[in-house]
Design a protein around this motif. Structure first.
Motif, short mmCIF file in Angstrom:
data_model
loop_
_atom_site.label_atom_id
_atom_site.label_comp_id
_atom_site.label_asym_id
_atom_site.label_seq_id
_atom_site.Cartn_x
_atom_site.Cartn_y
_atom_site.Cartn_z
N ALA A 143 57.81 26.50 51.90
CA ALA A 143 57.65 27.28 52.76
C ALA A 143 57.04 25.61 53.70
CB ALA A 143 56.32 27.34 52.60
N THR A 144 57.21 26.08 55.08
CA THR A 144 56.92 25.73 56.25
C THR A 144 56.06 26.09 57.05
OG1 THR A 144 59.84 25.43 56.94
CG2 THR A 144 58.16 24.96 59.11
N LEU A 145 55.30 25.21 57.00
CA LEU A 145 53.50 24.78 57.78
C LEU A 145 54.10 24.20 59.66
CD1 LEU A 145 50.63 25.46 57.61
CD2 LEU A 145 50.56 22.91 56.93
N SER A 146 53.63 24.09 60.44
CA SER A 146 54.41 24.22 61.93
C SER A 146 52.63 24.06 62.10
CB SER A 146 54.67 25.37 62.59
OG SER A 146 55.42 25.14 63.26
N LEU A 147 53.02 22.50 62.85
CA LEU A 147 51.50 22.11 62.82
C LEU A 147 50.95 21.70 64.78
CD1 LEU A 147 50.37 20.10 60.43
CD2 LEU A 147 49.80 22.34 61.33
N ASP A 148 50.29 21.67 65.66
CA ASP A 148 50.33 21.38 67.00
C ASP A 148 50.02 19.64 66.38
OD1 ASP A 148 47.08 20.92 67.00
OD2 ASP A 148 47.21 23.11 67.07
N LEU A 149 50.45 19.65 67.21
CA LEU A 149 49.85 17.68 67.38
C LEU A 149 48.33 17.17 66.89
CD1 LEU A 149 51.43 14.69 66.97
CD2 LEU A 149 51.13 14.48 69.29
N GLU A 150 47.89 18.14 68.00
CA GLU A 150 46.27 17.40 67.29
C GLU A 150 45.57 17.71 66.23
OE1 GLU A 150 47.21 17.85 71.98
OE2 GLU A 150 47.63 19.11 70.23
N GLY A 198 54.21 29.04 39.43
CA GLY A 198 54.71 27.81 39.74
C GLY A 198 53.32 27.14 40.60
N ASP A 199 53.87 25.70 41.61
CA ASP A 199 53.20 25.53 43.08
C ASP A 199 54.33 25.65 44.81
OD1 ASP A 199 51.48 24.17 40.67
OD2 ASP A 199 53.00 22.43 40.72
N LEU A 200 53.21 25.53 45.11
CA LEU A 200 54.12 25.47 46.12
C LEU A 200 53.57 24.29 47.25
CD1 LEU A 200 54.90 27.66 48.74
CD2 LEU A 200 52.24 27.85 49.35
N TYR A 201 55.53 24.31 47.61
CA TYR A 201 55.50 23.11 48.56
C TYR A 201 55.56 23.16 50.25
CZ TYR A 201 55.63 20.73 44.28
OH TYR A 201 55.81 20.16 43.06
N LEU A 202 54.63 22.61 50.88
CA LEU A 202 55.04 23.41 52.25
C LEU A 202 54.99 21.57 52.44
CD1 LEU A 202 51.51 24.57 52.93
CD2 LEU A 202 53.23 25.54 52.72
N SER A 203 56.11 22.12 54.28
CA SER A 203 56.94 20.73 54.51
C SER A 203 56.42 20.63 56.05
CB SER A 203 58.15 21.41 54.48
OG SER A 203 59.51 20.27 55.03
N VAL A 204 55.59 19.89 56.42
CA VAL A 204 55.30 19.88 57.84
C VAL A 204 55.76 20.11 58.68
CG1 VAL A 204 53.42 17.81 58.93
CG2 VAL A 204 53.35 19.05 56.50
N HIS A 205 55.98 20.37 59.56
CA HIS A 205 56.75 20.46 61.58
C HIS A 205 55.63 20.39 62.60
CE1 HIS A 205 59.43 21.26 64.03
NE2 HIS A 205 58.93 21.88 64.44
#
Length: 310
Positions: A143-150, A198-205
């Motif tokens: 899954a994708t994990l969307s983060l602000d820069l802070e 199973g495991d969940l892999y988060l791709s940081v955006h």
């Protein structure tokens, strides 16, 4: 018994490389996993593709299977050649497994005829055949994990809403970078027959920021200056993600000059830097006095910005 074409079951050619076999298995297992599939024959199909992967993912088993030749077709009546198990090295508990380690309900008669009854499953997405018939590890998910820069800079906890309705609290390490993967153990697809999830892999955006641009672990900031600040030199206040700092602008600075604030980029074992890029802003000539000032500059300053083009 019927011959099983393991390549056909996984939908790969006989010369498929290991990574293609793994990818095909994961696709088929995801489709037929009994805990999520709506197919009427999901469990049977899942066992078939798992059995195919058990053979084709193991170089020794695959080599032995390939020695049967490519002339057999799925469904044909099959009997292994005389002495096959001993010649192939799989019969009679050749690998040190006892009958107590094996539940014959997990794999087909065809498999047993080739490789004997003593075995354990190996490979991603599989587990040991258990007393209930079949036990397997759940599939890993992404899954994708969307983060602000802070948040990426300081770290913290972030809520993530999954497609299956779950809400996960994710611990964000300080200085996480764009494209980095975060692993959440046991948060992937559920296992079958009591097998582990199973495991969940988060791709940081990292989302675009109003002030900073991210380049690896470094940050870039455009810093506007008045012409006299650049020409005469000055000390200006610069914002950073860890607080404001004073930056000395040397006299005679030109637009585009890059100044480094060491260690003011993204944190980490080796912190990144903050690069301040100077931009000279022209004050507007909004009044007659402003225009006269610019006219006086034009007359009195011997400056040609295009002299290098001549």
């Amino acid at each position: 018994m019927e011959f099983k074409d393991y390549y056909k079951l996984l939908g790969v050619p006989r010369d498929a490389p290991p990574d293609a076999i793994k990818k095909a298995y994961r696709r088929q297992a995801r489709k037929y996993h009994p805990d999520v599939s709506k197919e009427t024959d999901a469990e049977a199909r899942f066992k078939e593709v798992s059995e195919a992967y058990e053979v084709l993912s193991d170089p020794e088993k695959r080599s032995a299977y390939d020695r049967l030749g490519a002339n057999w077709k799925a469904g044909q009546d099959f009997r292994p050649p005389p002495g096959w198990e001993q010649a192939a090295g799989f019969g009679g508990g050749a690998h040190g497994f006892s009958s107590a380690d094996f539940n014959a309900g997990g794999f087909s008669e065809f498999f047993e005829s080739l490789f004997g009854g003593g075995f354990r499953q190996t490979g991603p997405g599989t587990g040991r055949a258990g007393g209930s018939g079949f036990r397997t590890r759940g599939q890993d998910q992404e899954a994708t994990l969307s983060l602000d820069l802070e948040t990426a800079y300081h770290g913290g906890r972030q809520s993530l809403r999954m497609g299956d309705g779950r809400t996960l609290a994710v611990n964000i390490p300080a200085g996480v970078s764009d494209g980095q993967r975060i692993r959440l153990t046991g948060q992937g697809a559920p296992g079958l027959g009591g097998g582990p999830a199973g495991d969940l892999y988060l791709s940081v955006h990292i989302q675009p920021h109003a002030l900073y641009r991210v380049e690896g672990r470094d940050l870039l900031l455009d810093l506007p200056l008045a012409p006299w600040e650049a020409a005469l030199g000055s000390t200006v206040t610069v914002p950073t993600l860890s607080g404001k700092v004073d930056l000395k602008i040397p006299a005679g600075s030109r637009a585009g000059r890059k100044m480094r604030l060491k260690g003011r980029g993204m944190p980490g074992k080796t912190p990144g830097d903050l690069y301040v890029i100077l931009k000279i802003e022209t004050p507007p000539a909004e009044t007659q006095a402003h225009r006269e000032f610019y006219e006086r500059m034009r007359r009195e300053l011997p400056f040609d910005p295009r002299a290098h083009l001549a």
